[in-house]
Enzyme design. Structure first.
Site, PDB file in Angstrom:
ATOM      1  N   ARG A 178      50.122  25.429  44.434  1.00 28.22           N
ATOM      2  CA  ARG A 178      50.773  24.417  43.595  1.00 28.22           C
ATOM      3  C   ARG A 178      51.497  25.050  42.413  1.00 28.22           C
ATOM      4  O   ARG A 178      52.217  24.360  41.696  1.00 28.22           O
ATOM      5  CB  ARG A 178      49.790  23.356  43.158  1.00 28.22           C
ATOM      6  CG  ARG A 178      48.648  23.847  42.310  1.00 28.22           C
ATOM      7  CD  ARG A 178      47.715  22.691  42.026  1.00 28.22           C
ATOM      8  NE  ARG A 178      46.500  23.142  41.387  1.00 28.22           N
ATOM      9  CZ  ARG A 178      45.408  22.422  41.289  1.00 28.22           C
ATOM     10  NH1 ARG A 178      45.378  21.219  41.837  1.00 28.22           N
ATOM     11  NH2 ARG A 178      44.343  22.885  40.688  1.00 28.22           N
ATOM     12  N   HIS A 182      34.433  41.367  53.444  1.00 22.52           N
ATOM     13  CA  HIS A 182      35.149  42.645  53.496  1.00 22.52           C
ATOM     14  C   HIS A 182      34.191  43.829  53.553  1.00 22.52           C
ATOM     15  O   HIS A 182      34.608  44.933  53.894  1.00 22.52           O
ATOM     16  CB  HIS A 182      36.159  42.768  52.353  1.00 22.52           C
ATOM     17  CG  HIS A 182      35.551  42.891  51.008  1.00 22.52           C
ATOM     18  ND1 HIS A 182      35.185  41.811  50.277  1.00 22.52           N
ATOM     19  CD2 HIS A 182      35.232  43.971  50.270  1.00 22.52           C
ATOM     20  CE1 HIS A 182      34.661  42.219  49.136  1.00 22.52           C
ATOM     21  NE2 HIS A 182      34.673  43.537  49.109  1.00 22.52           N
ATOM     22  N   HIS A 222      27.064  39.917  51.395  1.00 24.59           N
ATOM     23  CA  HIS A 222      27.360  41.292  51.797  1.00 24.59           C
ATOM     24  C   HIS A 222      26.121  42.089  52.231  1.00 24.59           C
ATOM     25  O   HIS A 222      26.124  42.744  53.275  1.00 24.59           O
ATOM     26  CB  HIS A 222      28.033  42.042  50.651  1.00 24.59           C
ATOM     27  CG  HIS A 222      29.232  41.337  50.099  1.00 24.59           C
ATOM     28  ND1 HIS A 222      30.263  40.906  50.886  1.00 24.59           N
ATOM     29  CD2 HIS A 222      29.574  40.998  48.830  1.00 24.59           C
ATOM     30  CE1 HIS A 222      31.190  40.329  50.125  1.00 24.59           C
ATOM     31  NE2 HIS A 222      30.781  40.377  48.887  1.00 24.59           N
ATOM     32  N   ASP A 267      25.972  36.023  45.004  1.00 29.41           N
ATOM     33  CA  ASP A 267      27.220  36.778  45.041  1.00 29.41           C
ATOM     34  C   ASP A 267      27.134  37.972  45.997  1.00 29.41           C
ATOM     35  O   ASP A 267      28.091  38.254  46.719  1.00 29.41           O
ATOM     36  CB  ASP A 267      27.570  37.271  43.622  1.00 29.41           C
ATOM     37  CG  ASP A 267      28.898  38.004  43.583  1.00 29.41           C
ATOM     38  OD1 ASP A 267      29.852  37.521  44.203  1.00 29.41           O
ATOM     39  OD2 ASP A 267      28.986  39.068  42.935  1.00 29.41           O
TER      40      ASP A 267
HETATM   41  P1  NDP Z   1      41.818  31.048  42.178  1.00 29.03           P
HETATM   42  O1  NDP Z   1      41.389  29.817  41.450  1.00 29.03           O
HETATM   43  O2  NDP Z   1      42.231  32.247  41.389  1.00 29.03           O
HETATM   44  O3  NDP Z   1      43.009  30.707  43.175  1.00 29.03           O
HETATM   45  C1  NDP Z   1      43.107  29.536  43.900  1.00 29.03           C
HETATM   46  C2  NDP Z   1      44.550  29.105  43.931  1.00 29.03           C
HETATM   47  O4  NDP Z   1      44.642  27.899  44.683  1.00 29.03           O
HETATM   48  C3  NDP Z   1      45.087  28.783  42.519  1.00 29.03           C
HETATM   49  O5  NDP Z   1      46.378  29.305  42.364  1.00 29.03           O
HETATM   50  C4  NDP Z   1      45.059  27.288  42.508  1.00 29.03           C
HETATM   51  O6  NDP Z   1      45.956  26.694  41.609  1.00 29.03           O
HETATM   52  C5  NDP Z   1      45.445  26.987  43.936  1.00 29.03           C
HETATM   53  N1  NDP Z   1      45.133  25.611  44.298  1.00 29.03           N
HETATM   54  C6  NDP Z   1      44.031  24.893  44.012  1.00 29.03           C
HETATM   55  N2  NDP Z   1      44.126  23.657  44.499  1.00 29.03           N
HETATM   56  C7  NDP Z   1      45.339  23.569  45.092  1.00 29.03           C
HETATM   57  C8  NDP Z   1      46.019  22.539  45.759  1.00 29.03           C
HETATM   58  N3  NDP Z   1      45.498  21.316  45.927  1.00 29.03           N
HETATM   59  N4  NDP Z   1      47.233  22.808  46.251  1.00 29.03           N
HETATM   60  C9  NDP Z   1      47.805  24.013  46.093  1.00 29.03           C
HETATM   61  N5  NDP Z   1      47.197  25.018  45.454  1.00 29.03           N
HETATM   62  C10 NDP Z   1      45.979  24.818  44.967  1.00 29.03           C
HETATM   63  O7  NDP Z   1      40.610  31.414  43.160  1.00 29.03           O
HETATM   64  P2  NDP Z   1      40.347  32.841  43.822  1.00 29.03           P
HETATM   65  O8  NDP Z   1      41.625  33.409  44.285  1.00 29.03           O
HETATM   66  O9  NDP Z   1      39.500  33.644  42.920  1.00 29.03           O
HETATM   67  O10 NDP Z   1      39.406  32.449  45.045  1.00 29.03           O
HETATM   68  C11 NDP Z   1      39.891  31.834  46.227  1.00 29.03           C
HETATM   69  C12 NDP Z   1      38.755  31.799  47.238  1.00 29.03           C
HETATM   70  O11 NDP Z   1      38.333  33.121  47.537  1.00 29.03           O
HETATM   71  C13 NDP Z   1      37.515  31.068  46.742  1.00 29.03           C
HETATM   72  O12 NDP Z   1      36.927  30.430  47.833  1.00 29.03           O
HETATM   73  C14 NDP Z   1      36.599  32.196  46.266  1.00 29.03           C
HETATM   74  O13 NDP Z   1      35.249  31.844  46.366  1.00 29.03           O
HETATM   75  C15 NDP Z   1      36.958  33.283  47.279  1.00 29.03           C
HETATM   76  N6  NDP Z   1      36.702  34.632  46.796  1.00 29.03           N
HETATM   77  C16 NDP Z   1      37.402  35.147  45.737  1.00 29.03           C
HETATM   78  C17 NDP Z   1      37.232  36.460  45.351  1.00 29.03           C
HETATM   79  C18 NDP Z   1      38.023  37.055  44.237  1.00 29.03           C
HETATM   80  O14 NDP Z   1      37.876  38.256  44.004  1.00 29.03           O
HETATM   81  N7  NDP Z   1      38.841  36.307  43.559  1.00 29.03           N
HETATM   82  C19 NDP Z   1      36.238  37.319  46.028  1.00 29.03           C
HETATM   83  C20 NDP Z   1      35.569  36.702  47.128  1.00 29.03           C
HETATM   84  C21 NDP Z   1      35.802  35.404  47.473  1.00 29.03           C
HETATM   85  P3  NDP Z   1      45.456  26.350  40.098  1.00 29.03           P
HETATM   86  O15 NDP Z   1      45.297  27.677  39.421  1.00 29.03           O
HETATM   87  O16 NDP Z   1      46.541  25.512  39.557  1.00 29.03           O
HETATM   88  O17 NDP Z   1      44.149  25.636  40.217  1.00 29.03           O
END
Ligand code: NDP
Length: 460
Positions: free
Chosen positions: A48, A169, A231, A226
């Site tokens: 978004r 991973h 893992h 976590d």
């Molecule tokens: P983030 O919150 O950084 O990223 C999620 C993205 O999705 C954001 O840009 C968010 O936008 C967007 N988003 C949320 N809702 C919508 C929607 N309805 N439509 C479009 N876009 C949307 O999360 P992460 O990247 O950290 O994590 C993502 C997944 O990966 C999670 O399930 C997490 O548990 C998993 N994960 C993450 C790790 C990491 O290192 N980051 C490691 C291991 C797992 P907005 O910011 O506006 O909310």
């Protein structure tokens, strides 16, 4: 694993502007494409966030450059990538997005918050998907066994289990993968890989980093959820599983699931099998680290542990009576990431030897990759005085990032390195009694100074 030419696949990243995409997914993909140059992948980002096509391309380029990807590979991906700004929970927008991905194989990667992933799956179940559609998602796979089961049910309304790829991973880390080769291609170790020869196994992942700005996520999870629940249990499964006839993904998954089904908190007493602790103010190198409870974004009333240790038993003929100690924590003085195998001592030591330096050990370094085998022998000096000597091997750096290895398998449609539905549920079943014991307060919260080796008296 052999490199091979794969058909062009569209990788649709939902949540493309988020942290996971930037820190792990794109750099991992870059190392994959930099290593296997004949692969063709078209990357589509959707989020978004209002990014212009140029801003998105710059993000992809930055991620690829950060891991020194050959320029030709970066240019090819950047030229072919596109970005759609959309609310993924808008049914029309989602349907249009998927519909515009073309007819080739499609991998939908959920880099979204877990609740959004679930809502998105509800919608995808009603969308016409290309014939070959794979779903790739990151942990957490639910928050309990029951919720994991519900989540799996939801995923299966979109595609069958064979097309679901739960990413861990760790399974792509070369040293974790090496466990399979070490165990099953090795005449020396195969006969001693059981309760008759092994006394205990420790799987340790201690980090010398604190929260690194991720309090928002970590404070809701803690070390047990976590690291151990995901893992480290995967490492345990590879370590303890029975032999496979082939490296067929389903066969490997069957053996891993069998081990997990047999795994329980030691003595079936979760409160005695587990320990937890939280760091207090200290130093990590030159950096001062505040008390965990004073870190920005932490709610002390949650009682989140930053260090967890759980002893598990694998109740099978091969492993009954061998403690598997899983431990992981943050802000520790030493980044210790290894599997330590302690062998039983000989049943009888001939009289006349002096010195008894303790059990022999195999230490499998997970990061960086290494293998140290400590063996007792009568070495230099007095031939009857026993000493320990170490045989050491340092492994070459991995050919690509672990995330790249795992993505490569997903793009090929192989589930060799992903977590199957039943295993995802079992991992919750194993830790749930410990989480309940934490919640009841029947496992005391101990403390350790940041930069130390953990609380006094913990096993090292
Ligand atoms: P983030 O919150 O950084 O990223 C999620 C993205 O999705 C954001 O840009 C968010 O936008 C967007 N988003 C949320 N809702 C919508 C929607 N309805 N439509 C479009 N876009 C949307 O999360 P992460 O990247 O950290 O994590 C993502 C997944 O990966 C999670 O399930 C997490 O548990 C998993 N994960 C993450 C790790 C990491 O290192 N980051 C490691 C291991 C797992 P907005 O910011 O506006 O909310």
């Amino acid at each position: 694993m052999a490199t091979r030419t794969s058909p062009p696949v569209t990788l649709l990243v939902l949540g493309a502007a988020g942290d996971l995409t930037r820190r792990l997914l794109l750099p991992g993909l870059a190392t994959l494409l930099g290593t296997e140059r004949d692969r063709r992948v078209r990357v589509r980002g959707a989020d978004r966030a209002q990014l212009s096509p140029a801003q998105w391309r710059a993000r992809v380029e930055d991620a690829f450059s950060s891991v020194e990807t050959p320029t030709a590979v970066t240019s090819r991906v950047v030229e072919d990538t596109d970005y759609v700004s959309a609310d993924i929970l808008d049914p029309d927008a989602l349907s249009q997005l998927v519909g515009s991905c073309g007819e080739g194989p499609l991998v939908v990667f959920f880099a979204l918050p877990p609740s959004v992933t679930m809502d998105c799956c509800e919608l995808l179940a009603r969308v016409d998907l290309p014939e070959v559609t794979r779903l790739a998602l990151e942990k957490p796979f639910g928050t309990s066994r029951e919720s994991a089961r519900r989540f799996n049910g939801l995923l299966h309304r979109v595609v069958p289990e064979e097309q679901v790829f739960r990413i861990d991973h760790f399974l792509g880390v070369n040293t974790v993968l090496n466990l399979v080769g070490l165990r099953f291609a090795n005449r020396l170790l195969q006969p001693v890989w059981d309760r008759d020869h092994i006394e205990r196994v420790e799987i340790v992942y201690d980090e010398d980093l604190a929260l690194e700005g991720r309090a928002g996520y970590y404070d809701g999870a803690g070390a047990l959820r976590d690291m151990l629940q995901s893992h480290l249990l995967q490492v345990l499964a590879l370590f303890a599983m029975e032999s496979v006839a082939t490296l067929d993904a389903e066969e490997l998954q069957d053996q891993k699931a069998q081990v997990l089904r047999a795994t329980h908190p030691w003595g079936r007493s979760p409160s005695r099998a587990a320990r937890r602790a939280r760091y207090t103010a200290g130093r990590l190198g030159r950096r001062r680290v505040p008390d965990y409870t004073a870190e920005k974004g932490v709610d002390p009333s949650r009682m989140t542990e930053t260090l967890a240790q759980v002893t598990l038993g694998v109740e099978t003929n091969r492993w009954a009576g061998v403690p598997f100690v899983l431990r992981s924590g943050k802000a520790l003085g030493t980044a210790r990431k290894e599997v330590v195998v302690t062998f039983r001592e000989v049943a009888h030591l001939p009289e006349g030897f002096t010195g008894r330096p303790g059990p022999d050990r195999l230490v499998i370094g997970l990061k960086p990759g290494s293998m140290d085998l400590t063996m007792t022998m009568n070495a230099e000096g007095d031939p009857f005085d026993l000493e320990q000597k170490m045989l050491s091997a340092k492994l070459a750096p991995p050919r690509m990032q672990a995330y790249g290895e795992v993505l490569g398998q997903v793009l090929d449609g192989s589930r060799l390195l992903s977590v199957r539905a039943d295993s995802a549920e079992e991992c919750w079943r194993i830790v749930e009694p410990v989480l309940r014991a934490f919640g009841r307060g029947s496992v005391p919260m101990e403390e350790y100074a940041a930069g130390s080796d953990g609380p006094e008296g913990w096993q090292r």
